[in-house]
Design a protein around this motif. Structure first.
Motif, PDB file in Angstrom:
ATOM      1  N   ARG A 223      -1.176   8.586  11.632  1.00 15.64           N
ATOM      2  CA  ARG A 223      -1.966   8.952  10.463  1.00 15.64           C
ATOM      3  C   ARG A 223      -1.275   8.407   9.227  1.00 15.64           C
ATOM      4  O   ARG A 223      -0.070   8.115   9.247  1.00 15.64           O
ATOM      5  CB  ARG A 223      -2.120  10.477  10.366  1.00 15.64           C
ATOM      6  CG  ARG A 223      -0.810  11.230  10.109  1.00 15.64           C
ATOM      7  CD  ARG A 223      -0.994  12.737  10.186  1.00 15.64           C
ATOM      8  NE  ARG A 223       0.248  13.430   9.877  1.00 15.64           N
ATOM      9  CZ  ARG A 223       0.576  13.919   8.680  1.00 15.64           C
ATOM     10  NH1 ARG A 223      -0.301  13.795   7.674  1.00 15.64           N
ATOM     11  NH2 ARG A 223       1.722  14.527   8.467  1.00 15.64           N
ATOM     12  N   THR A 224      -2.024   8.258   8.173  1.00 10.76           N
ATOM     13  CA  THR A 224      -1.476   7.791   6.905  1.00 10.76           C
ATOM     14  C   THR A 224      -2.024   8.683   5.784  1.00 10.76           C
ATOM     15  O   THR A 224      -2.819   9.596   6.040  1.00 10.76           O
ATOM     16  CB  THR A 224      -1.872   6.332   6.619  1.00 10.76           C
ATOM     17  OG1 THR A 224      -3.235   6.293   6.163  1.00 10.76           O
ATOM     18  CG2 THR A 224      -1.735   5.467   7.856  1.00 10.76           C
ATOM     19  N   HIS A 225      -1.625   8.393   4.561  1.00 15.35           N
ATOM     20  CA  HIS A 225      -2.165   9.133   3.427  1.00 15.35           C
ATOM     21  C   HIS A 225      -3.668   8.923   3.282  1.00 15.35           C
ATOM     22  O   HIS A 225      -4.334   9.658   2.557  1.00 15.35           O
ATOM     23  CB  HIS A 225      -1.447   8.717   2.144  1.00 15.35           C
ATOM     24  CG  HIS A 225      -1.529   7.252   1.847  1.00 15.35           C
ATOM     25  ND1 HIS A 225      -0.763   6.311   2.490  1.00 15.35           N
ATOM     26  CD2 HIS A 225      -2.306   6.550   0.970  1.00 15.35           C
ATOM     27  CE1 HIS A 225      -1.039   5.107   2.037  1.00 15.35           C
ATOM     28  NE2 HIS A 225      -1.985   5.219   1.112  1.00 15.35           N
ATOM     29  N   LYS A 226      -4.216   7.937   3.984  1.00 13.59           N
ATOM     30  CA  LYS A 226      -5.655   7.671   3.952  1.00 13.59           C
ATOM     31  C   LYS A 226      -6.407   8.399   5.064  1.00 13.59           C
ATOM     32  O   LYS A 226      -7.636   8.433   5.045  1.00 13.59           O
ATOM     33  CB  LYS A 226      -5.909   6.166   4.081  1.00 13.59           C
ATOM     34  CG  LYS A 226      -5.339   5.335   2.948  1.00 13.59           C
ATOM     35  CD  LYS A 226      -5.635   3.860   3.171  1.00 13.59           C
ATOM     36  CE  LYS A 226      -5.093   3.001   2.036  1.00 13.59           C
ATOM     37  NZ  LYS A 226      -5.393   1.555   2.250  1.00 13.59           N
ATOM     38  N   GLY A 227      -5.681   8.949   6.033  1.00 15.99           N
ATOM     39  CA  GLY A 227      -6.329   9.644   7.139  1.00 15.99           C
ATOM     40  C   GLY A 227      -5.806   9.188   8.491  1.00 15.99           C
ATOM     41  O   GLY A 227      -4.794   8.493   8.588  1.00 15.99           O
TER      42      GLY A 227
ATOM     43  N   GLU B 194       0.811  -1.216   0.000  1.00 17.65           N
ATOM     44  CA  GLU B 194       0.000   0.000   0.000  1.00 17.65           C
ATOM     45  C   GLU B 194       0.849   1.274   0.000  1.00 17.65           C
ATOM     46  O   GLU B 194       0.401   2.324  -0.456  1.00 17.65           O
ATOM     47  CB  GLU B 194      -0.940   0.004   1.212  1.00 17.65           C
ATOM     48  CG  GLU B 194      -2.040  -1.033   1.136  1.00 17.65           C
ATOM     49  CD  GLU B 194      -2.928  -1.022   2.369  1.00 17.65           C
ATOM     50  OE1 GLU B 194      -3.217   0.081   2.880  1.00 17.65           O
ATOM     51  OE2 GLU B 194      -3.328  -2.113   2.816  1.00 17.65           O
TER      52      GLU B 194
ATOM     53  N   GLY C 164       2.419   6.318  -0.708  1.00 15.05           N
ATOM     54  CA  GLY C 164       1.796   6.865   0.490  1.00 15.05           C
ATOM     55  C   GLY C 164       2.765   6.960   1.647  1.00 15.05           C
ATOM     56  O   GLY C 164       3.976   6.772   1.487  1.00 15.05           O
TER      57      GLY C 164
END
Length: 366
Positions: A303-307, A180, A287
């Motif tokens: 947190r990640t690039h997804k939130g 991912e 990401g």
């Protein structure tokens, strides 16, 4: 050595090849099946042992049954506080009597770093499984001897890498392994705090083996390794020291870089000089993941690039750790890189960092 207490008093008076196994999801690590229990005695009843003991109250697969101490008055205190049988307590001088106790399956060594080697070897000879707090030793040579002794005795040797069972860390590893994040390009990791009592054992080289790098810098090394899924092939490091009296024997602040076979670079730092210094930031082509706090006792946030990340933080890390380790020993669950070999890999990097510092920052191959 008569006892840990005698040693401390005497000294105080003087000046991974990865990938990580992905079989354990955060949910599985948090709720292992409760069919059997691993009975554990803690070796060294200091502040960290108290934390482990408190966490084990909520364990399903691991059970605290006793301890080893050079302070007799602690036996009454611990047996009362944790409901333990006094028959399962020992002094350092009669440590080997644990061999005769069928109610103890494993020992968890929470002594100062320089004592890990001795007590691991002694425990292995007794045929007891060994959990050893990190860093596993003060040298590569000692780490190798610890691994060999446990293999010869056919007992498990696990290092206290509690974060390998912690949900936020497990999710970071899952995202990296699943692809991912894409190819990992860069890792930024640092950890430290302002050290207090100048007489504490952590500032004595004979006990600690080193300073901030040994104590909390190892989280940065281990974190960069599980963030990339690779082993570093070179390091370059420097040390800064603002208090040469307090930190006469050990390192105060260390900054370093690590290079990995894929070309990824990790920029890392550790310190005993200031607080609010704790982060793991992983950048991939697709990401990112950022944990901060990343290494402390919790709660970890991320947190990640997804939130924003959201995982269960209701348990102490050591509860997940001890249940997870018990699951590996009792039920054959795959080990999420907690073995003695994993500890050895970190020790090899630590030695390379110290060599680079001694060489004025020269790049050292690991």
């Amino acid at each position: 050595m008569k006892s840990r207490r005698d040693f401390l008093l005497k000294l105080g008076g003087s000046a991974l090849t990865l990938p990580i196994v992905s079989a354990l999801t955060p949910a599985e690590a948090a709720t292992p099946p409760a069919d059997k229990q691993l009975r554990v005695a803690l070796v060294g009843l200091g502040s960290y042992a108290d934390r482990v003991a408190t966490a084990m109250k909520d364990c399903k697969l691991a059970k605290l049954v006793g301890g080893v101490t050079g302070t007799p008055e602690k036996i009454d205190k611990w047996s009362g506080k944790f409901g333990l049988d006094k028959a399962n307590f020992y002094d350092y001088k009669d440590f080997e009597k644990i061999k005769e106790n069928p109610n103890i399956d494993a020992v968890y060594i929470t002594l100062p770093n320089s004592m890990h080697h001795e007590y691991t070897l002694r425990a292995a000879k007794m045929g007891k499984h060994v959990i050893c707090e990190k860093p596993m030793s003060v040298s590569v040579k000692e780490a190798q001897e610890m691994i060999a002794a446990c293999k010869k005795a056919n007992v498990k040797l696990y290092i206290g890498y509690r974060l390998h069972f912690e949900p936020y860390t497990r999710e970071l590893i899952r995202m990296r392994e699943s692809g991912e994040l894409g190819k990992i390009m860069h890792v930024n990791t640092y950890d430290g705090f302002k050290s207090g009592d100048p007489k504490q054992w952590r500032l004595k080289k004979a006990l600690a083996g080193g300073g901030a790098l040994m104590d909390v810098g190892i989280y940065c090394i281990n974190g960069a390794r599980y963030a990339t899924g690779e082993e570093p092939i070179w390091v370059s490091a420097e040390e800064a020291k603002t208090d040469p009296v307090k930190f006469k024997e050990v390192d105060e602040t260390v900054t370093w870089q690590m290079g990995f076979p894929s070309g990824a670079i990790a920029s890392c730092a550790t310190t005993y000089n200031f607080n609010n210094f704790e982060r793991l930031y992983v950048i991939g082509e697709k990401g990112f993941v950022e944990l901060g706090p990343a290494f402390g006792y919790g709660p970890i946030k991320g947190r990640t690039h997804k939130g924003e990340m959201s995982w269960d933080t209701s348990k102490m890390h050591q509860t997940w750790q001890m249940d997870g380790m018990a699951d590996c020993i009792l039920n054959g669950k795959p080990e999420p890189n907690i073995s003695g070999e994993e500890g050895l890999k970190d020790m090899k990097v630590i030695e390379a960092i110290y060599k680079s510092i001694a060489a004025g920052g020269k790049k050292i191959m690991v």
